[in-house]
Design an enzyme around this catalytic site. Structure first.
Site, short mmCIF file in Angstrom:
data_model
loop_
_atom_site.label_atom_id
_atom_site.label_comp_id
_atom_site.label_asym_id
_atom_site.label_seq_id
_atom_site.Cartn_x
_atom_site.Cartn_y
_atom_site.Cartn_z
N CYS A 76 0.85 -1.11 -0.01
CA CYS A 76 -0.01 -0.08 -0.03
C CYS A 76 0.78 1.32 0.09
O CYS A 76 1.57 1.51 -1.06
CB CYS A 76 -1.01 -0.01 1.18
SG CYS A 76 -2.49 1.13 1.09
N HIS A 178 -3.60 -5.09 0.71
CA HIS A 178 -3.03 -5.57 1.84
C HIS A 178 -2.88 -6.97 1.93
O HIS A 178 -4.12 -7.83 2.02
CB HIS A 178 -3.65 -5.05 3.05
CG HIS A 178 -3.28 -3.57 3.34
ND1 HIS A 178 -2.36 -3.16 4.20
CD2 HIS A 178 -3.98 -2.46 2.78
CE1 HIS A 178 -2.55 -1.49 4.32
NE2 HIS A 178 -3.55 -1.14 3.36
N GLU A 180 -1.74 -9.17 3.82
CA GLU A 180 -1.82 -9.76 5.20
C GLU A 180 -3.43 -9.48 5.75
O GLU A 180 -3.71 -10.14 6.69
CB GLU A 180 -0.88 -8.65 6.22
CG GLU A 180 -1.32 -7.52 6.60
CD GLU A 180 -1.31 -6.42 5.57
OE1 GLU A 180 -1.36 -5.18 5.97
OE2 GLU A 180 -0.89 -6.51 4.22
#
Length: 199
Positions: A76, A178, A180
């Protein structure tokens, strides 16, 4: 394989720490690179103006590691900082590893910030693209990269405009989404990064 997440001093890094560990990395969080890591991660927390000052002040150290073959993953904002400049919080210099500018999503009919799940469209295949085409990943951003060299774009996402979802050149990879926070698809992408580094 060792990964170091650079701590700019803002935001929670637990999710990316956990995500990298899940796919096999030994992970450390540090304000500075150690010099012996296989992967340096610029996480997606903070603002361009604040983070650019932090990273650009350490650019020489990162440049040495990059030229020595250390891998870099920007997530990001961490990807955006790899470009030449960004307009969030005024015009600020990035690391300049990727040619182009980071600017606000420019479309009158979409809600800003872009928060939620959206589809990845792979336009250039390599080992980093495996298993993510046409899959949904998680976004939380108002700014996107506008690369002048389109060859660095591996995949895009459409949100009013088409913008880069994944970029890659040499030992640098960046994602606007993202990984994660992107469930199994995000884990697959981080696994791809692990394998990409091992080749």
């Amino acid at each position: 394989m060792r990964a170091v997440i650079i701590d700019y001093g803002v935001g929670n890094l637990f999710s990316i720490y956990s995500g990298l560990r899940r796919v096999g990395f030994e992970v450390e969080i540090s304000k500075e690179p150690k010099g012996s890591e296989d992967l340096i991660v610029f996480p997606g927390v903070g603002s361009f103006s604040a983070v650019s000052k932090y990273l650009v002040a350490r650019k020489e150290k990162f440049e040495v590691l990059r030229s020595n073959g250390t891998g870099f993953l920007g997530i990001c904002l961490g990807m955006q900082i790899m470009f030449e400049e960004g307009t969030e919080g005024g015009l600020n210099k990035g690391l300049g590893w990727l040619k182009g500018r980071v600017d606000k999503i420019n479309h009158p009919r979409v809600k800003i910030p872009h928060i939620g799940w959206d589809k990845v469209n792979v336009i250039k295949y390599n080992e980093l693209s495996e298993g993510i085409d046409d899959q949904y990943v998680y976004y939380a951003h108002s700014y996107v990269a506008y690369p002048t060299d389109k060859s660095v774009i591996l995949s895009t996402t459409s949100y009013g405009i088409d913008y880069p979802a994944v970029v890659n050149i040499g030992n640098i990879v960046g994602t606007q989404f993202h990984p994660e926070k992107s469930s199994l698809v995000g884990r697959k992408f981080l696994t791809n990064v692990y394998r990409w580094l091992r080749k």
